[in-house]
Design an enzyme around this catalytic site. Sequence first.
Site, PDB file in Angstrom:
ATOM      1  N   ASP A   4      -1.648  54.679  40.706  1.00 46.33           N
ATOM      2  CA  ASP A   4      -2.421  55.893  40.405  1.00 46.33           C
ATOM      3  C   ASP A   4      -3.690  55.867  41.250  1.00 46.33           C
ATOM      4  O   ASP A   4      -4.577  55.038  41.025  1.00 46.33           O
ATOM      5  CB  ASP A   4      -2.732  55.883  38.890  1.00 46.33           C
ATOM      6  CG  ASP A   4      -3.712  56.967  38.487  1.00 46.33           C
ATOM      7  OD1 ASP A   4      -3.960  57.879  39.294  1.00 46.33           O
ATOM      8  OD2 ASP A   4      -4.224  56.886  37.343  1.00 46.33           O
TER       9      ASP A   4
ATOM     10  N   ASN B 177      -5.948  58.407  41.585  1.00 46.88           N
ATOM     11  CA  ASN B 177      -7.066  59.278  41.198  1.00 46.88           C
ATOM     12  C   ASN B 177      -7.452  59.170  39.723  1.00 46.88           C
ATOM     13  O   ASN B 177      -8.096  60.061  39.181  1.00 46.88           O
ATOM     14  CB  ASN B 177      -6.737  60.737  41.556  1.00 46.88           C
ATOM     15  CG  ASN B 177      -5.470  61.230  40.851  1.00 46.88           C
ATOM     16  OD1 ASN B 177      -4.870  60.475  40.078  1.00 46.88           O
ATOM     17  ND2 ASN B 177      -5.080  62.449  41.103  1.00 46.88           N
TER      18      ASN B 177
ATOM     19  N   ASP C 281       0.932  58.447  41.757  1.00 47.70           N
ATOM     20  CA  ASP C 281       0.964  59.610  42.649  1.00 47.70           C
ATOM     21  C   ASP C 281       1.306  59.176  44.075  1.00 47.70           C
ATOM     22  O   ASP C 281       1.436  57.986  44.369  1.00 47.70           O
ATOM     23  CB  ASP C 281      -0.381  60.360  42.590  1.00 47.70           C
ATOM     24  CG  ASP C 281      -1.564  59.410  42.718  1.00 47.70           C
ATOM     25  OD1 ASP C 281      -1.496  58.504  43.578  1.00 47.70           O
ATOM     26  OD2 ASP C 281      -2.546  59.540  41.953  1.00 47.70           O
TER      27      ASP C 281
ATOM     28  N   ASP D 198      21.210  63.281  42.292  1.00 45.07           N
ATOM     29  CA  ASP D 198      21.294  63.090  40.849  1.00 45.07           C
ATOM     30  C   ASP D 198      22.599  63.706  40.311  1.00 45.07           C
ATOM     31  O   ASP D 198      22.924  64.852  40.643  1.00 45.07           O
ATOM     32  CB  ASP D 198      20.079  63.804  40.234  1.00 45.07           C
ATOM     33  CG  ASP D 198      19.864  63.491  38.777  1.00 45.07           C
ATOM     34  OD1 ASP D 198      19.490  62.355  38.473  1.00 45.07           O
ATOM     35  OD2 ASP D 198      20.053  64.396  37.940  1.00 45.07           O
TER      36      ASP D 198
ATOM     37  N   GLU E 169      24.565  59.629  42.737  1.00 39.22           N
ATOM     38  CA  GLU E 169      24.623  58.971  41.430  1.00 39.22           C
ATOM     39  C   GLU E 169      25.918  59.436  40.766  1.00 39.22           C
ATOM     40  O   GLU E 169      26.018  60.575  40.301  1.00 39.22           O
ATOM     41  CB  GLU E 169      23.439  59.370  40.544  1.00 39.22           C
ATOM     42  CG  GLU E 169      23.506  58.668  39.192  1.00 39.22           C
ATOM     43  CD  GLU E 169      22.727  59.355  38.081  1.00 39.22           C
ATOM     44  OE1 GLU E 169      22.495  58.713  37.050  1.00 39.22           O
ATOM     45  OE2 GLU E 169      22.348  60.534  38.240  1.00 39.22           O
TER      46      GLU E 169
HETATM   47  C1  GLC Z   1      20.231  61.111  36.106  1.00 36.22           C
HETATM   48  C2  GLC Z   1      18.895  60.439  36.177  1.00 36.22           C
HETATM   49  C3  GLC Z   1      18.295  60.438  34.811  1.00 36.22           C
HETATM   50  C4  GLC Z   1      18.128  61.871  34.349  1.00 36.22           C
HETATM   51  C5  GLC Z   1      19.435  62.630  34.431  1.00 36.22           C
HETATM   52  C6  GLC Z   1      19.221  64.105  34.321  1.00 36.22           C
HETATM   53  O1  GLC Z   1      21.121  60.400  35.332  1.00 36.22           O
HETATM   54  O2  GLC Z   1      19.025  59.156  36.725  1.00 36.22           O
HETATM   55  O3  GLC Z   1      17.069  59.774  34.780  1.00 36.22           O
HETATM   56  O4  GLC Z   1      17.656  61.897  33.037  1.00 36.22           O
HETATM   57  O5  GLC Z   1      20.098  62.418  35.651  1.00 36.22           O
HETATM   58  O6  GLC Z   1      18.641  64.608  35.478  1.00 36.22           O
END
Ligand code: GLC
Length: 543
Positions: free
Chosen positions: A22, A24, A30, A212, A271
């Site tokens: 952080d 600030n 950040d 994601d 992911e």
């Molecule tokens: C993925 C992310 C997780 C998030 C989810 C919804 O699994 O790693 O942290 O909550 O997607 O976006």
Amino acid sequence: MNDFLWWRDGIIYQIYPRSFADSNGSGLGDLPGITSKLDYLADLGVDALWLSPIYPSPDKDFSYDVSDYVDIDPRFGSLADFDLLLSEAHQRGIRIILDLVLNHTSDQHAWFLESRSNRDNPKANWYIWQPPSDSPPIFSENGGSRRGVPNNWQSIFGGRAWEYAPERDQYYYHMFVPEQPDVNWRNPEVRQAMLDVVRFWLDRGADGFRLDVFNMYFKDTQFRENPRKFGLRAFDRQHHIYDCDQPEMIPLLQELRGVLDSYPDRYAIGETFISSREKIVKYSGEGKLHAAFNFEFTHSKFDPAQYVKYILDWETLYAEHGIWPNYVLGNHDVKRTATRHVRGEDDTRLKVLMSMLLTLRGTPYLYYGEEIGMRDISLKRSEILDPPGKKFCPLYKGRDGCRSPMQWDDSTNAGFSSTKPWLPVHPNHQARNVEAQQADPESMLNFTRSLIQLRREHTALVRGNFTLLTEKPKDALAYTRETPEQSILVALNFKNRMASVENIPAGNWNILFSTHQKVQSTVSLSTETTQLAPYEVLILEST
Ligand code: GLC
């Protein structure tokens, strides 16, 4: 190393920005904070940073609910701060991977606000809207007589996946919290808008993306009900055949790859939601994603036989499909490695795991703080912030534990911030912190740094063939990594007792790295068996 390819040959370090540094005094990490730590990261020896989302967000899922894809959350900084971070990182040879959350937006995103306002606005079809189940169905083949949710789909964060919007007298679909509506990827305008987001960041110089939950972008066009199965939570009591992994994903990935390949040296890792070997094959490789995660290490026991199984799975994928493996011990969604495998503050087991991670064939992903052995914080029920934690506590306390502030020093806020951080710092920061570990030659940090260095200096550890020496290991895991020029042997004792490793190729070996023996001394292994001390890590190079 010749023709070094950063995402294959390098080491990737995940930063959860609000918890890293952080600058600030806001209590939240950040971008300038991250920039200020680049020298630390360069010194650690990592090649790329994956930043969890940094876009504006109302924080219903802590930045995974994005309200603007092409800006920076003002609490994290500005686009100028991002540009500076990127150029400072590049100057140090560090790439930046952004987290793209394109399955859903925040319900505060301008697209959704417009979409939900009525049924005929220009964005009316940008999200997944369905009528209540007793009104004339749009697609539903199982109509039903109930005026209720359109079908049985569940949110992984608990409860049904449909939320009613009186403005339209319709339901919208959300796989995560209701404030995270899923977008309608079948709408060509949405597809275009999302690919424009990708181009926006590529044009700005981002080196790659972590996508994601990418394999949930498309849902069944007929909204068929998922078949039921046995499971604990409602979500687990379904086979997810209609709410994820639809065939339209493949042409989309091909299009996305085309966009990435029109820029030099870019990368995307997905992911994989409910990951499996089959899905990795399906979604990654030539013309598709560069890589897809497999999370098996994150829920494995501290058992070499389990790790062997997962490693051989990856090796098979590599041999049969040319898919380069990747290995992950922890991330922002699971308990930290240390918390899963260790009681107390001892790091011996973590050193064994770190040695494995950094000597396997595949891209290692490190989660911030893993290099100093950070543990999860524990929170009282009233302190829990994470939505699934709030919903399922005490059965499941959510993911706050692994997201606590990075421990830089022993001061009150661990050197993370000048003020009280958004999540408490772990009380162990007084002893467990970067500053203290830098000064301690035996620390987890110095251990990790030397191993990274070793990996960088030995091509065999990066590219070399992998041969397992211990097929059904009870105690010790051993393997070789070999190129035509170099042969390296890695032996890891997972037990707190002596262990012997058999099948060792006879010959003379130099000790490259050891937790117990003097480095550089030559050992002659003629018996094909060697003894390892409890939790010993031994890395040898054939002379
Ligand atoms: C993925 C992310 C997780 C998030 C989810 C919804 O699994 O790693 O942290 O909550 O997607 O976006």
